[in-house]
Enzyme design. Structure first.
Site, PDB file in Angstrom:
ATOM      1  N   ASP A 118     -51.966   2.093  -5.950  1.00 18.37           N
ATOM      2  CA  ASP A 118     -52.400   1.038  -5.014  1.00 18.37           C
ATOM      3  C   ASP A 118     -51.711   1.196  -3.650  1.00 18.37           C
ATOM      4  OD1 ASP A 118     -53.546  -1.230  -4.043  1.00 18.37           O
ATOM      5  OD2 ASP A 118     -52.506  -2.628  -5.365  1.00 18.37           O
ATOM      6  N   LYS A 141     -52.951   1.572  -0.590  1.00 14.25           N
ATOM      7  CA  LYS A 141     -53.620   0.896   0.535  1.00 14.25           C
ATOM      8  C   LYS A 141     -53.480   1.713   1.821  1.00 14.25           C
ATOM      9  CE  LYS A 141     -53.073  -3.746  -1.410  1.00 14.25           C
ATOM     10  NZ  LYS A 141     -52.159  -3.503  -2.533  1.00 14.25           N
ATOM     11  N   ASP A 147     -54.605   4.525   7.925  1.00 17.70           N
ATOM     12  CA  ASP A 147     -54.154   5.202   9.145  1.00 17.70           C
ATOM     13  C   ASP A 147     -55.265   6.120   9.647  1.00 17.70           C
ATOM     14  OD1 ASP A 147     -52.396   6.479  11.082  1.00 17.70           O
ATOM     15  OD2 ASP A 147     -50.750   5.712   9.849  1.00 17.70           O
TER      16      ASP A 147
HETATM   17  O1  LIG Z   1     -55.600  -8.403  -2.756  1.00 16.94           O
HETATM   18  C1  LIG Z   1     -54.771  -7.865  -3.483  1.00 16.94           C
HETATM   19  C2  LIG Z   1     -54.657  -6.489  -3.582  1.00 16.94           C
HETATM   20  C3  LIG Z   1     -53.768  -5.964  -4.467  1.00 16.94           C
HETATM   21  N1  LIG Z   1     -52.995  -6.762  -5.228  1.00 16.94           N
HETATM   22  C4  LIG Z   1     -52.069  -6.108  -6.173  1.00 16.94           C
HETATM   23  O2  LIG Z   1     -52.432  -6.484  -7.502  1.00 16.94           O
HETATM   24  C5  LIG Z   1     -51.292  -6.749  -8.273  1.00 16.94           C
HETATM   25  C6  LIG Z   1     -51.342  -8.187  -8.732  1.00 16.94           C
HETATM   26  O3  LIG Z   1     -50.196  -8.518  -9.480  1.00 16.94           O
HETATM   27  P1  LIG Z   1     -49.891 -10.031  -9.947  1.00 16.94           P
HETATM   28  O4  LIG Z   1     -48.530  -9.947 -10.546  1.00 16.94           O
HETATM   29  O5  LIG Z   1     -50.950 -10.376 -10.944  1.00 16.94           O
HETATM   30  O6  LIG Z   1     -49.910 -10.883  -8.745  1.00 16.94           O
HETATM   31  C7  LIG Z   1     -50.088  -6.417  -7.421  1.00 16.94           C
HETATM   32  O7  LIG Z   1     -49.724  -5.102  -7.711  1.00 16.94           O
HETATM   33  C8  LIG Z   1     -50.605  -6.489  -5.994  1.00 16.94           C
HETATM   34  O8  LIG Z   1     -49.984  -5.580  -5.147  1.00 16.94           O
HETATM   35  C9  LIG Z   1     -53.099  -8.118  -5.142  1.00 16.94           C
HETATM   36  O9  LIG Z   1     -52.429  -8.883  -5.836  1.00 16.94           O
HETATM   37  N2  LIG Z   1     -53.997  -8.645  -4.249  1.00 16.94           N
END
Ligand SMILES: O=c1ccn([C@@H]2O[C@H](COP(=O)(O)O)[C@@H](O)[C@H]2O)c(=O)[nH]1
EC number: 2.4.2.10
Length: 498
Positions: free
Chosen positions: A324, A326, A329
């Site tokens: 993840d 993201k 750039d």
């Molecule tokens: O919009 C977003 C994009 C990415 N995330 C990622 O998902 C997980 C969610 O983890 P939780 O513990 O369920 O909150 C986390 O790795 C974020 O970086 C997001 O939450 N929202």
């Protein structure tokens, strides 16, 4: 089912409109003589909306959406005088970004003596905006003036169709009427909220010669609904087996097949900070998930050995590895980062990418690596909507622009990170974070909601769950719980997976 009950943006938009109209005193009850001479026990005074800026904006936005959905082709927007002019002005200038035209009821006796004001050329095609349509007579008068000037108008968009013959009369003259609301929805709404009694309902229907048989009560909440929480697309999800055979995207074929085989639409976000912790949980979670998501740059002892072990687990236990990162750039920098210190393109199946950098920095660069057999990377998830409170992805047009980039590059872009279903292309998958069955927020910007809302109401395909599992003392129980609830919600409308 009445469209008033639809769990869609369209349904919620109508409910919100009617709620605000009721509050703005648009519906008046008594004895009113209509233009036709008819005596009516209800008078719908849409001019009351002018006094409420929110309502004026909401109606203009809804009319603009109706125009877009209709697919009508046009060069300008013409407001039918006089009551529709404010809506036509806001719709043309603010939402549709097209020139506004107006037509006079009678020509000026001085100056240009023009009947039609605005920018146009003979042969131009206009759309018409009207407030209420009863018989369609005023619209046909306007169409006559336009035709005499060489202009074409074959689509009218109105706030309310009183369903008293106007639609058919217009159609007979080659004009299609599109309405936000019809009299039936208005009466159903008023009856359901108690603003109109059974007796009044019958009185109105009789006085207006409406062809409705009996009042229908639907469940209508008083609260204004948050439209941003509802899917962008109205159509139902296509069954998974169909999506698997339709998609040409190799990664999505694999994802859909893993989902069906493991009966799982659960992606686990393991946000631990040591390799050992991540690998331990990945091994436990393997049987229950279709993907494991990591943040490689949060792992303090990140190493090639870690990625070797993670890829072995993924191959053995059949899950997708999702980094993840993201990316956001220039294309060149994205490429350097993908191949750089952490060699992300060599071990991750899919990565997240921000749309903010624009198509040229995304599609070509990622396509290069995805098509190169030396790299494991097989797809990109574009970030269409973040789950965080106040996220700028909610700004007008951001999600729509992101979706366009994805829809035009479906060989590399396999789907979205989003809160609601954002595309009608069934081969693009909607992955959604912000899911937790036991908490609403982490006090650091995250917003969580339940699985049913994410899968059933918002029509996402895959839930991404982090702390709902990783912070639990019983992760296996939580994995089983999330997997079961999410799969049941997805399979509910999909016979191909039962
Ligand atoms: O919009 C977003 C994009 C990415 N995330 C990622 O998902 C997980 C969610 O983890 P939780 O513990 O369920 O909150 C986390 O790795 C974020 O970086 C997001 O939450 N929202």
């Amino acid at each position: 089912m009445s469209t008033l009950c639809e769990k869609t943006r369209n349904g919620a938009l109508k409910r919100n409109l009617l709620r605000q109209m009721l509050e703005a005193n648009v519906f008046k009850f008594g004895e009113f003589q209509l233009k036709s001479g008819q005596i009516s026990p209800i008078y719908i005074d849409l001019r009351e909306c002018f006094g409420h800026p929110n309502l004026l904006m909401l109606i203009s936005e809804a009319l603009s959406k109706l125009v877009t959905i209709s697919g009508a082709e046009y060069t300008g927007v013409l407001g039918v005088p006089y009551a529709a002019l404010p809506y036509a002005s806001v719709a043309a200038g603010q939402f549709l970004k097209k020139p506004l035209l107006i037509v006079r009821k009678e020509a000026k006796s001085y100056g240009t003596k023009k009947l039609i004001e605005g920018l146009y050329e003979p042969g131009d095609r206009l759309i018409l905006i009207e407030d209420v349509v009863t018989t369609g007579g005023s619209i046909l008068d306007v169409v006559k003036v336009l035709t005499a000037e060489g202009l074409v108008a074959s689509d009218v968009f109105c706030i309310l169709d009183r369903e008293q013959g106007g639609k058919q009369k217009l159609l007979d003259a080659g004009v299609t009427l599109h309405s936000l609301l019809d009299m039936n929805s208005v009466l159903t709404f008023l009856y359901s909220t108690g603003a109109v009694s059974d007796e009044q309902w019958h009185g109105i229907v009789k006085a207006l010669n409406l062809n409705y048989t009996a009042p229908v009560k639907v469940d209508i909440d008083k609260e204004i609904e948050d439209l941003s929480r509802l899917p962008f697309v109205e159509n139902q999800r296509t069954p998974l087996s169909e999506r698997e055979s339709l998609t040409e995207n190799a990664l999505n074929k694999k994802i859909l097949s893993v989902m069906r085989k493991k009966k799982s639409n659960l992606c686990l976000a393991i946000d631990y900070t040591t390799s050992e912790e991540v690998l331990q949980l990945a091994e436990i979670a393997g049987p229950f998930v279709m993907a494991i998501k990591v943040h490689a740059d949060a792992i303090t002892d990140f190493s090639e050995e870690f990625t070797r072990k993670l890829t072995t687990l993924a191959n053995d236990m059949d899950f997708i590895i999702f980094e993840d990162r993201k990316f956001g750039d220039t294309g060149n920098t994205n490429l350097l980062q993908l191949k750089g210190a952490q060699k992300i393109a060599s071990w991750a199946d899919v990565v997240t990418v921000h749309a903010v950098q624009g198509t040229d920095s995304i599609a070509g660069v990622f396509r290069q690596l995805i098509n190169d057999p030396n790299y494991r990377l097989s797809g990109v998830l574009l970030i269409a909507q973040l789950s965080t409170k106040g996220s700028l992805t909610a700004l007008d047009g951001y999600t729509e622009s992101t979706v366009s980039i994805a829809e035009e590059n479906r060989d590399v872009i396999s789907g979205f990170i989003a809160q609601t279903r954002v595309s009608g292309f069934s081969d693009l998958l909607n992955w959604t974070p912000g899911v937790n069955l036991d908490a609403k927020t982490d006090s650091a910007g995250q917003q969580w909601r339940g699985v049913d809302e994410a899968i059933d109401v918002q029509q996402n395909d895959i839930i991404i769950v982090g702390r709902g599992v990783t912070s639990s003392s019983e992760p296996v129980q939580q994995l089983k719980r999330y997997r079961r609830i999410a799969w049941e919600a997805l399979a509910k409308d999909d016979e191909s997976v039962n």
